[in-house]
Scaffold this motif. Structure first.
Motif, PDB file in Angstrom:
ATOM      1  N   ARG A 172       0.825  -1.204   0.000  1.00 44.76           N
ATOM      2  CA  ARG A 172       0.000   0.000   0.000  1.00 44.76           C
ATOM      3  C   ARG A 172       0.860   1.255   0.000  1.00 44.76           C
ATOM      4  N   VAL A 173       0.310   2.301  -0.612  1.00 45.28           N
ATOM      5  CA  VAL A 173       0.923   3.612  -0.530  1.00 45.28           C
ATOM      6  C   VAL A 173      -0.139   4.628  -0.137  1.00 45.28           C
ATOM      7  N   ALA A 174       0.251   5.622   0.626  1.00 42.15           N
ATOM      8  CA  ALA A 174      -0.662   6.685   1.016  1.00 42.15           C
ATOM      9  C   ALA A 174      -0.930   7.576  -0.197  1.00 42.15           C
ATOM     10  N   CYS A 175      -2.145   8.064  -0.305  1.00 42.82           N
ATOM     11  CA  CYS A 175      -2.544   8.908  -1.434  1.00 42.82           C
ATOM     12  C   CYS A 175      -2.822  10.310  -0.935  1.00 42.82           C
ATOM     13  N   SER A 176      -2.586  11.279  -1.800  1.00 46.07           N
ATOM     14  CA  SER A 176      -2.775  12.678  -1.397  1.00 46.07           C
ATOM     15  C   SER A 176      -3.956  13.328  -2.062  1.00 46.07           C
ATOM     16  N   SER A 177      -4.688  12.593  -2.924  1.00 43.60           N
ATOM     17  CA  SER A 177      -5.824  13.197  -3.656  1.00 43.60           C
ATOM     18  C   SER A 177      -6.937  13.597  -2.707  1.00 43.60           C
TER      19      SER A 177
END
Length: 267
Positions: free
Chosen positions: A262-267
């Motif tokens: 998983r990666v954190a998203c900034s949208s």
């Protein structure tokens, strides 16, 4: 060689590429399975389409409801919504090429003991029946005269399965199940309005994956579409819509060892 299934991208190209770096994806040896909703709401839907198309046979993607929305807008069947971020695709010089490629993607993909679909599979259907129904929709979308069936399936409000549905009713219901369903009843009725957490399912409805299928299944179904559900790892059901577009995370499931990245998203 590894195969990774990735959740709803929805135009979040930077997060998608960040996740690919994390899993050290190599298109020469690895494969990607994408659960659909490549586009819309995120900042770079055009970039996502171009990138995924460029991956060629190393990537399999199924169609999601936002992908169908884009096709419907391009065909003059639907209009842009206030929150849509699809105009750059429609204005792109390679728009026709990209959307021709998009409408030739499957609604369901089965390989070995895994099935990939955007939203889910009706418990009343066997995997074989779901595949036959998906192929029927795919054939309609790939036709040179796809606009009429696209209008029928895009606008369909058919929410109850019957064996005697007309061809356009069947196309519409199949599309609603495979690209929009979250909850259904034991009688094969779906509720298309519900988007909340599973514990708040409407009376008489359950998350589709909790209802026992009428025919025993050996396959594990990988799906997205339900950001309020998030990560779900059951023996026979893998949900990987991490809500990237809502600033949560983008997830990858490795089919080989069942690990989650998983990666954190900034949208």
């Amino acid at each position: 060689m590894a195969t990774y299934a990735i959740g709803d991208i929805q135009g979040c190209l930077a997060s998608f590429q960040k996740l690919l770096r994390q899993i050290a994806f190599d298109p020469d040896t690895d494969r990607l399975w994408l659960v659909g909703d490549l586009v819309n709401r995120g900042p770079d839907s055009l970039g996502v389409l171009r990138f995924v198309k460029s991956l060629g046979p190393s990537c399999v993607t199924v169609l999601g409801n936002h992908d169908l929305h884009l096709l419907a807008i391009h065909a003059g069947i639907a209009s842009l919504h206030k929150k849509d971020t699809l105009q750059p695709i429609l204005d792109a010089p390679d728009c026709e090429e990209l959307l021709h490629w998009l409408r030739h993607q499957p609604l369901l993909h089965r390989e070995s003991l895994y099935v990939l679909v955007h939203a889910g599979i009706l418990p009343q259907w066997s995997i074989e029946q779901a595949m036959e129904l998906a192929h029927e929709v795919e054939g309609a979308l790939r036709s040179d005269f796809y606009q009429d069936p696209l209008a029928a399936l895009y606008r369909s409000r058919v929410c109850k399965w019957r064996e005697d549905l007309s061809i356009y009713e069947r196309l519409g219901f199949t599309t609603n199940v495979l690209t929009r369903m979250r909850v259904c009843s034991s009688k094969g009725r779906i509720d298309l309005s519900f988007k909340g957490e599973p514990k708040y399912s409407p009376t008489g409805f359950s998350p589709w994956y909790l209802l026992p299928p009428d025919c025993p299944r050996t396959e594990t179904i990988i799906f997205g579409h339900w950001s309020a559900l998030g990560e779900l790892v059951h023996e026979k059901h893998i949900g990987i819509d991490g809500g990237c577009i809502w600033g949560k995370e983008l997830m990858a499931f490795c089919l080989d060892d069942r690990s989650i990245y998983r990666v954190a998203c900034s949208s």
